[in-house]
Structures are given as structure tokens and as C-alpha cells.
Design an enzyme around this catalytic site. Structure first.
Site, PDB file in Angstrom:
ATOM      1  N   HIS A 263       0.852  -1.186   0.000  1.00 20.69           N
ATOM      2  CA  HIS A 263       0.000   0.000   0.000  1.00 20.69           C
ATOM      3  C   HIS A 263       0.890   1.240   0.000  1.00 20.69           C
ATOM      4  O   HIS A 263       1.559   1.537   0.984  1.00 20.69           O
ATOM      5  CB  HIS A 263      -0.908   0.004   1.226  1.00 20.69           C
ATOM      6  N   ASP A 265       0.945   5.195  -0.347  1.00 20.35           N
ATOM      7  CA  ASP A 265       0.213   6.456  -0.415  1.00 20.35           C
ATOM      8  C   ASP A 265       0.806   7.322  -1.520  1.00 20.35           C
ATOM      9  O   ASP A 265       2.019   7.560  -1.563  1.00 20.35           O
ATOM     10  CB  ASP A 265       0.301   7.183   0.923  1.00 20.35           C
ATOM     11  N   ASP A 375      -7.417   1.870   2.644  1.00 16.62           N
ATOM     12  CA  ASP A 375      -7.035   2.896   3.619  1.00 16.62           C
ATOM     13  C   ASP A 375      -7.903   4.139   3.575  1.00 16.62           C
ATOM     14  O   ASP A 375      -7.616   5.116   4.246  1.00 16.62           O
ATOM     15  CB  ASP A 375      -5.561   3.282   3.386  1.00 16.62           C
ATOM     16  N   HIS A 579      -6.302   9.965  -0.814  1.00 17.96           N
ATOM     17  CA  HIS A 579      -6.861  10.031   0.537  1.00 17.96           C
ATOM     18  C   HIS A 579      -5.935  10.596   1.610  1.00 17.96           C
ATOM     19  O   HIS A 579      -6.289  10.551   2.797  1.00 17.96           O
ATOM     20  CB  HIS A 579      -7.385   8.651   0.957  1.00 17.96           C
TER      21      HIS A 579
END
Length: 1014
Positions: A263, A265, A375, A579
Site C-alpha cells: 500500500h 500512499d 485505507d 486520501h
């Protein structure tokens, strides 16, 4: 027995740490290391490879904050290592803290071929297996000295390291050991055996036979290891463990589908440019691991991250393309980025899927049916319809497990949105999107799984994220031992689609959850970084206008439709909805760049709009007013209309009257009284005679609260903030300003200026607020106490609105003390209501109290500003502008209309003649969200619209200028005909639609004549 257990467990931990793990690399030899540091931003790979270097020794500090250094590593395999497996162990100065939040590197061969990434828990590079001895080795390492923003060990401490301008230039890291090493695979396997069994043993019942069986086997294995000759005795120790490792799992064991994952970001505690390199390092790691491990499967989301590889790291991109073609590097999610889903508008949320899915289709021929949002901070109730309209059927997320008040009751379920669309949804019970295949994690997943007895399987995204390098060979080794092991859930590597296929097959009638998936945490992300949020809203509105006017001009004048410009701008806006960008939870660097990007895009979009409108208006001197609001009723055209020179009644304002120490604003529809404090003490709807403001209360009330959450500064606002606060009622000036009342206030180090006005022809109070904000750890609200008995209220969301209770009967309702709306909040009682609309805010709260007179006061408060200090110590400092409007007597259609109007400016150009709308709709309840030309450049017209009031509607969509409405088809979001949808009814120049509540439809209308003259 108790003492034996504790002694064996303690013995195992120490022997692993101090003897067996170190013996994985029993022999080492130093490498020669040289360094070159770039003076500014990262350089192209070719430049880094060719840069001159100087020697650097182990223990030498290197790397200024956010800097890039290129290491040259050379050496020779000792001749007496012939026949052994050899690898380099390269320590850039890693700390034991979490991977992904410190230095990282990407290893290249001298010719520029990427090898793999370097990370704190993945620092090896294979040389050969076996080696001949005497081989020369040489690598280049592009190393990023990204600062550890929590290096103090105190989380959420304000730090200047989040921007180049304040980070300084002190070296961040100390070079560690850079060595060649013999790799003893037998010892490495013994480590994996012991770790898996030790972790499993710790999770089994203390008095269970299986635990003691494992304990005895581990004890025998430790006895078999000669601590002075671990390598020579490792196989004997493994032999002692073979029996307990061979015992198969019970038939009823929980089944875990592991999928490799990292994951990443797209921005957070690092800028966007660094994410490009994080993705390159991780993708290099994962393609290398796929080559070594035939059962391993890796999934990567976010089309933007694939696009970055294609653009910036083509050498890595080619490896990824090959692995995707092999079916084991799996693009998932079908979105441009893993966006926030609360704040993006209807069209933006749809375009996340349009651009994401189209990229995967164009580049790989793959159509993902799984939305992948592990997330994201909660999910809007409009999302299921968008997911289904994009051809996606399933959703994975994890974040709801972070809720602090209520435990979500399902892990596998159907999620139903505002229109009735349902999506098969899974929350991995492992409660992590960075699973490491550890015994405690797997045991937790099995215990935690809420569908026991009706379903048997769950998903585990496995690997270190955020630049941690993804899945490791150690995780793969654990999974191999846990494929079927008594006492443990079973583990299989599977792609997300394979997991979902099996999960749906075994659970054909899962429970249904209706409405939003509200995260009981991170509520302040609806307010932090107000200028980022304003930039997003403005960009969405400008994009809608640009498409509408460009399509109209293309149809009427042959104006060249700006396909490429719109595509690029949409992708940029979508990226900034990630996000941790739109929610305001990134470092200062990210938001500084976002503000500049939004300003640039606004200029570009204004240019596109002006060009299209000028083409439509033609040569002339007549002033024309353009309004791109949602539908053609009430003088608000859908397709872009112009009217000859005339004052827009919605823009004109009546004079202000003095009364006592305050003022009265009256336009014949609404009378507003402003007292000497600059507060609205009356807002009377003259058509009904109803007073909107609660007795003895005042609206337009700014309220200031302390704001110091228990953790997650930029993310959280905790309920106790409401315990204290003060009303800002002191004025420094109250005066008439043209046709408005100007109110000025000062508090702390900040100032506020407001303009209050009522336009002619509309029962609406406009409030324009400018705040020069210099507070710290404060929360600013704008309150409207309304004389309305409302047990619930409506808040706009994508393609509709969602109702939330105003009471707190249950803990679920109490937990929603801060929630999201788009353009409006609406409260009502039968026959009469009030709307509060905005042009840039999202966070709000709605509460109710019963007065002494028996009446109910429903208070709507818009959240304006915060001042958290982590990760950006200067969050929101400076000047901000907000527009709000109070609309007494508003029904839901008024709330929809005024919400759009507040976000769409009126534009004026000089032209020859009026321009009629390209598209009109005859039903107020049906709103046009997009008018554009088809993305395939065919010239077809695409119109997207939705039912906005929450009821059934029949509407006629009229289209001018030679479009063949008789050949209109309903499509998915990617503008592909829906195979099972009947052709909409049509006549000459129109399309007739019947819509269920909140239904969104996309209509594609070819250019040309209708068949048979229809």
C-alpha cells in the site's frame, strides 16, 4: 509443565536472535563504496549512473533531507566461496523503525537495468547460486534520504522536516555495512520453521495438546543445534521439526487468501515526486520476487502509479508489463488513485473509475471488477452506484476496522447505496493492509472473522507499504509452511478476483448494510487544509463548465474539443483527491504544491471556457450572460445558455435599511435582521410567514473551540472539543458596504470580515466570509440555530443525498458528531424546511435541543478551519474565503438548485446573439451532472444525469444541433452500451427517461440524423 513452556519460549527467542539468524550469513567480505550526491531534486537515471563519485566509509553520515545520493558499490567474490550461494547485504543506514518512513534505495546494474529495491527489512541483492568464486560485482544505488518525520520517537510532534524550505541540510543517515555474504539457505529455512512454529505455539491454548507437541519438537530442535556450528547442524534441527510441520490443518480451518501488496500512499509524509520513486523501488522488488517464487501473486492498485512508471521509469515499467502479462502482477482497483470517497463530487468520483479502468484496459487489456480502497477514511452512500456503473462488482477495504466506538458487524456483506445498487464487500479480518503472515495476525483473523459458520475465507493483503518494499521472501516462506498446518488457518497466494469468486460462491446470501460506511475516526479530514479543499471544489466545477461549453461550441461551431487538455486536467484533479491530499493529512510540501497546481488548473480551465463561449457568442458587441447550472427549469440551463444584456436578478441586491443598532435586508421574499453584534437574529420567509432562526438565538455565529485530539492531529477531532468554546460576538466594525452588511471581528491573532446580502428574486441570505487565520490548535465553526423540528437531515453526497439522524439514540448515531456534505445540508419538517449551502466546505455537525417553550432547535454548523500542527505545522495559516447561504422555506429541490448555484459563477462575454442550450431537461428533479463529447473522439454526445430528490421521475432530455436521439443508448461510465438495457424512448430531438430514486444514467447520442426521420 508451566515452567518448561516458559523456558522453551524464552530459549527460542534468544537463540533465534543471537545465534541462528546471524548464521544465515556466516561469512562476509567488505565491498568498496563511493558516493555522489545530487545538489537539488532527483536527476534522471542516466545522469546518476554517470555521475563522478568519491569514496565513503561505513559509519559516515550522508544524505540531506529529501536529497538523492548515488552509491557505486564494487567488489569481488572470494575464490574460496565457490559453490556457495552469495548475496550482497547493503545497509544504507536503516533504523529498526517501520519500513517506508526512512531512507530507501533502488539498485541498478551499470547499464541501467533495475535489479531491486533496498529497504530496512529487505536489503539483500543476490549475486549467484552457486558462485564460481572470483566474480566481479558492481552496482549503482539511487538512494533517497527521506527524513523520518517521527525520528524523535514521539508520534505527531510538529516538525519542520515536511518541506524543503524548512528542513535544513543536516545529514539524515549514517552508512551501515555494505558487504558480500555467503547465504546459508538451510539456516534461513530453519529460521522460517522456528518462527512459524513459535508464533503458532504462542497462539494455541496453553493446555492444548498441539501446543505441547510443537513445544517439545522445538525443544528437540534447539538441542540439535550446535551454537558453535549452526550451519553444520541446522538440517538436524529441521529434521526434528519436520513432523509437526507436516501435520495438516483441520478441514474447518479458516482459509486465508494472501495476496502480495504494498500500500503506497500517492503522497503523505513525502511529496508526489518521491512516490514515483517509491513505486519504482517496490515494483522492482516485486518483479524480482515473482521470478524467484512461482506461487507468489502480487496486486498493485492506482492507475496513476502505473502511469508514473511508464512515464518516469520505463526500465521498471517493462518488467511490470511482462509480469502483468504472466498473470501474477495483478492491477486491481480500477481507479486512478485510492481516493477519498467522502468529498469528491459526483463526476469526480465517476471519473476515478473511468480513467483508472481505461488505463488498465488500454495498457494491459485487463478489466478489474474489484474496487480496492483499504485505507480510505469512510465511504459515501453514493459510491455503490458509481462502482456498479463502472462495471465493478466488488469492494475491498480495511479502514472501517479502525472505528473507535462501534465494531462493524460484518466482514463479508452486500453494501447498498442510496439508489439501491449493491456491491459485494469484504473487510479483511486480519485488520491490516500490511500483513506479514505472522502467527498472531493469522490467529486474529480467524478469531475475528464475523461470518464464522456461514463463510470460511478472508483476504490478507501482505507486504510492507509506503516504500517498505512490498512482500518479502520471509513472508513467502511463512506462507509456504502455513499452506496447511494443524492449529493455523490455511494460507494460499491468490489474486483478489480468485478470492472474491470463491467468497461469493460460498456465501450467496450475505447480510446487507444500507447507507454510508462511516469511519468513526479521522473526522477532521473533512476540514483540514481548507485551501486544498477549495481548490478541489473549484476544479470540479470548472471542469463541468469546460466540458459543457466545449461540447456546445463543438456542436455549434466546429470548435476543436480539447480532449487532451481535459484528460490531463481531470487526471491531475483525480490525483489530488488521493486520501491523504484532499483530506489535508499530508506534509506542508504536498499542500504547497497542491495550492499552486489548483491555481494553474483554474487558469487553464477558465481559458478553455472563455474560448468556447467566445466561439459560441460570435463577433458582436452585445453583452451575454452565461450560466452553467444543472437544469433548464427556473432559468438555470443545462447545456449552456446565454441571455442578452440584462441584470441577472439572482445577482442583483436590494438596499440595506438601518434599524436600531443593526440592519434589515429585505427583498420581498426574505427579511433578514442583523443585530449590533453582526449576528442574524431573524430570517423570515415572507411567503409562508415562517421564522427560520430559533427564538433567542442568533445565526451567522462563529464559534471557536480548542482542538487537540488524542492523536492523529490533522486527521482527528475528538468529541470532547465540544465541551468548551466561545462565541465570537464582538465586532470591530458593522457597516453598510454597497448593498451588503459588512461585519468585522478580531479574535486571538486572527480577523474575520463578512458580507451579508439578499439577492433580488431569491429567498436566500448570502454570507461571504474572509478569515485571516493565525490560530493554533483551534476549530472554527459557523452556526445556524434553526426553528425546525427535524429528527433527521439531508446532506448531499454523490448523485443524491443521504439522511442522518439529528438525535443520539444509539452509539452509532452519537459517533457521527462530524460528517460530510457536499453543496448543501437540508433540514425540514412537513411542508417547510431550511437549506444551508456552501461553495467549499465539507465538514459539519447537526444537533437538536428542545426549548422551554416545547419547540425544537436544530442547529447546523459548518466547519471552516482548523490549526493542527502535524504533519504540517503551519496548517491553514493565512487568508481563506468561504461562501455560505441560508435558504429559509427551501424544499429539497431548492437545496439542490441553490447548492449548484453557489458553486457556478455567472460569466459574461461580448457577442452577436444569444445562444440556446445544447441540452435541456423538463423535470426539476433530474439534474445534469455532465455534458461532454465521448472520450473515443467519435463526436457522440454524452449526457449524464440523475434523480436528485429521492423520488421517481420522468424526464425528457432535449438535444439540439443534429444529434440522433433515435439512436441514443444507455451506457456505463466508460461510455460503452449496457448490454441488457433497453434503448430509451425517443422522439425528434429528445430522449425520454424514467428514473428511480437517485438513479444515475449515462446517455450516449450519436452525431447525425435519426433513422427514418424519427
Amino acid at each position: 509443565m508451566h515452567d518448561d513452556r516458559q523456558l522453551v519460549e524464552a530459549r527460542l527467542e534468544r537463540v533465534l536472535r543471537e545465534r541462528i539468524r546471524p548464521a544465515v550469513h556466516p561469512r562476509t567480505a567488505p565491498l568498496d563504496v563511493e558516493i555522489w550526491s545530487a545538489s537539488g531534486e532527483p536527476v534522471p537515471v542516466a545522469e546518476g549512473l554517470a555521475a563522478p563519485t568519491r569514496p565513503i566509509a561505513e559509519g559516515t553520515p550522508w544524505g540531506s533531507p529529501w536529497g538523492t545520493s548515488w552509491f557505486k558499490v564494487t567488489g569481488e567474490v572470494p575464490a574460496d566461496w565457490a559453490g556457495h550461494t552469495v548475496e550482497a547485504v547493503l545497509d544504507l543506514g536503516f533504523t529498526p523503525r517501520t519500513p517506508g518512513f526512512q531512507c530507501e534505495g533502488l539498485v541498478y546494474r551499470p547499464d541501467g537495468t533495475p535489479v531491486k529495491g533496498l529497504h530496512p527489512r529487505n536489503s539483500y541483492v543476490r549475486v549467484g547460486s552457486p558462485v564460481a568464486g572470483g566474480e566481479r560485482v558492481e552496482w549503482r544505488i539511487e538512494a533517497a534520504s527521506n527524513p523520518d518525520l517521527d525520528a524523535s520517537g514521539v508520534p505527531f510532534r510538529p516538525t519542520p522536516m515536511g518541506d524543503l524550505s524548512t528542513a535544513g541540510n543536516a545529514p539524515q543517515y549514517v552508512l551501515g555495512a555494505m558487504r558480500l555474504a555467503v547465504f546459508d539457505e538451510t539456516v534461513w529455512d530453519l529460521v522460517a520453521d522456528l518462527e512459524v512454529l513459535g508464533e503458532l505455539m504462542a497462539e494455541l491454548p496453553v493446555d492444548g495438546a498441539r501446543r505441547w507437541e510443537i513445544l517439545r519438537a522445538v525443544s528437540r530442535a534447539l538441542d540439535a543445534v550446535d551454537l558453535q556450528d549452526v550451519g553444520g547442524t541446522a538440517q538436524a534441527a529441521r529434521d526434528e521439526l519436520a513432523g509437526v510441520l507436516a501435520a495438516p490443518a483441520a478441514p474447518a480451518a479458516h482459509r486465508i487468501s494472501a495476496v502480495g501488496h504494498a500500500h503506497i500512499d500517492s503522497a503523505w509524509l513525502w511529496p508526489l515526486r518521491e512516490t514515483v520513486r517509491k513505486v519504482a523501488r517496490t515494483a522492482s522488488n516485486m518483479t524480482a520476487l515473482l521470478a524467484d517464487e512461482p506461487e507468489f501473486v502480487f496486486a498493485m492498485s492506482q492507475a496513476q502509479q502505473f502511469a508514473w512508471l511508464k512515464e518516469h521509469r520505463p526500465e521498471v515499467w517493462e518488467k511490470v508489463r511482462a509480469a502483468v502479462a504472466d498473470g501474477r502482477f495483478v492491477p486491481v482497483g480500477g481507479m486512478w488513485v485510492e481516493s477519498d470517497t467522502n468529498m469528491p463530487g459526483s463526476e469526480a468520483m465517476a471519473r476515478q473509475f473511468v480513467h483508472g479502468k481505461r488505463f488498465f484496459l488500454d495498457e494491459f487489456g485487463i478489466e478489474s471488477e474489484e474496487a480496492w480502497l483499504p485505507d480510505t477514511f469512510g465511504f459515501a452512500a453514493g459510491l455503490p452506484q458509481i462502482i456498479r456503473a463502472a462495471g465493478v462488482r466488488r469492494l475491498l477495504t480495511q479502514k472501517i476496522s479502525w472505528s473507535r466506538t462501534n465494531s462493524f458487524p460484518h466482514h463479508t456483506f452486500l453494501w447498498e447505496g442510496v439508489d439501491g445498487s449493491r456491491v459485494f464487500t469484504h473487510f479483511p479480518p486480519v485488520d491490516s493492509y500490511n500483513c506479514e503472515i505472522q502467527g498472531a495476525q493469522l490467529a486474529h483473523a480467524a478469531r475475528n472473522f464475523k461470518e464464522k459458520g456461514v463463510a470460511t475465507r478472508s483476504l490478507a493483503p501482505t507486504g510492507y507499504g509506503d516504500g517498505g518494499g512490498g512482500t518479502t521472501r520471509e513472508m513467502v516462506a511463512r506462507a509456504a509452511r502455513l499452506r496447511s498446518l494443524e492449529g493455523s488457518p490455511t494460507v494460499r497466494w491468490e489474486a483478489p478476483a480468485a478470492f472474491f469468486d470463491k467468497a461469493e460462491a460460498e456465501y450467496p446470501n450475505p447480510p446487507v448494510w444500507v447507507g454510508e460506511l462511516y469511519l468513526e475516526l479521522h473526522r477532521a479530514t473533512l476540514t483540514s487544509q481548507a485551501q486544498t479543499k477549495r481548490g478541489n471544489r473549484r476544479s470540479e466545477s470548472l471542469l463541468r463548465e469546460a466540458e459543457l461549453w466545449s461540447a456546445t461550441a463543438a456542436a455549434r461551431t466546429g470548435f476543436p474539443y480539447p480532449y487532451d487538455e481535459l484528460d490531463r486536467i481531470w487526471k491531475t484533479v483525480l490525483l489530488h483527491q488521493f486520501h491523504d491530499i484532499l483530506p489535508g493529512s499530508s506534509i506542508a510540501w504536498v499542500h504547497r504544491e497542491a495550492r499552486a497546481t489548483y491555481a494553474r488548473l483554474a487558469g487553464e480551465l477558465d481559458g478553455l471556457i472563455t474560448a468556447a463561449q467566445s466561439a459560441l457568442a460570435g463577433e458582436g458587441t452585445v453583452p451575454l450572460a452565461f450560466n452553467g447550472a444543472p437544469h433548464a427549469r427556473g432559468g438555470v440551463p443545462a447545456g449552456g445558455a446565454t441571455t442578452p444584456d440584462a441584470e441577472s436578478r439572482a445577482g442583483a441586491v436590494p438596499p440595506v435599511a438601518r434599524r436600531g443598532g443593526g440592519y434589515v435586508l429585505d427583498n420581498g421574499l426574505l427579511r433578514v435582521e442583523v443585530d449590533a453584534r453582526g449576528l442574524v437574529v431573524s430570517a423570515r420567509d415572507l411567503m409562508s410567514g415562517r421564522e427560520a432562526i430559533a427564538p433567542d438565538r442568533a445565526a451567522n455565529l462563529l464559534q471557536l473551540h480548542p482542538d487537540f485530539p488524542n492523536q492523529w492531529d490533522a486527521w482527528d477531532v475528538d468529541a470532547f472539543y465540544r465541551n468548551t468554546g466561545r462565541d465570537l460576538t464582538e465586532v470591530t466594525e458593522l457597516a453598510v458596504d454597497g448593498a451588503a452588511v459588512r461585519v468585522e471581528r478580531a479574535f486571538g491573532a486572527s480577523r474575520v470580515t463578512q458580507l451579508l446580502s439578499v439577492p433580488l428574486g431569491v429567498g436566500r441570505l448570502d454570507i461571504d466570509t474572509e478569515v485571516d487565520w493565525h490560530e493554533r490548535e483551534r476549530f472554527l465553526k459557523l452556526a445556524f440555530p434553526l426553528d425546525v423540528k427535524a429528527d433527521r437531515y439531508a446532506a448531499e453526497t454523490q448523485f443524491g443525498h443521504v439522511h442522518r439522524p439529528t438525535h443520539q439514540n444509539t452509539s452509532w448515531e452519537w459517533a457521527k458528531f462530524e460528517a460530510c456534505n457536499h453543496r448543501f445540508v437540508h433540514v425540514d419538517e412537513p411542508g417547510w424546511g431550511v437549506a444551508v449551502v456552501n461553495d467549499a466546505t465539507y465538514g459539519h455537525d447537526v444537533t437538536r435541543t428542545v426549548r422551554a417553550d416545547g419547540g425544537t432547535t436544530t442547529t447546523v454548523r459548518a466547519s471552516l478551519l482548523r490549526a493542527p500542527r502535524y504533519p504540517d505545522p503551519e496548517t491553514d495559516q493565512g487568508v481563506h474565503r468561504f461562501h455560505h447561504a441560508l435558504v429559509p422555506g427551501a424544499a429539497i429541490d431548492d437545496a439542490v438548485r441553490e447548492g449548484y448555484r453557489a458553486n457556478l459563477p455567472e460569466r459574461r462575454v461580448t457577442g452577436a446573439a444569444p445562444v440556446a442550450p445544447l441540452v435541456t431537461v423538463d423535470e426539476d428533479a433530474v439534474v445534469v451532472s455532465a455534458v461532454k463529447l465521448a472520450d473515443d473522439r467519435s463526436g457522440d454526445l454524452v449526457v449524464r444525469l440523475y434523480e436528485a430528490h429521492g423520488g421517481r421521475a420522468r424526464a425528457t432530455v432535449s438535444v439540439a444541433d443534429g444529434y440522433a436521439t433515435g439512436r441514443a443508448v444507455l451506457t456505463d461510465l466508460l461510455e460503452r452500451p449496457l448490454p441488457d438495457a433497453p434503448a430509451p424512448a425517443s422522439g425528434q430531438g429528445d430522449v425520454r427517461l424514467a428514473l428511480r430514486p437517485f438513479q444515475m444514467v449515462t446517455v450516449r447520442i450519436p452525431r447525425g440524423e435519426d433513422p427514418d426521420g424519427a
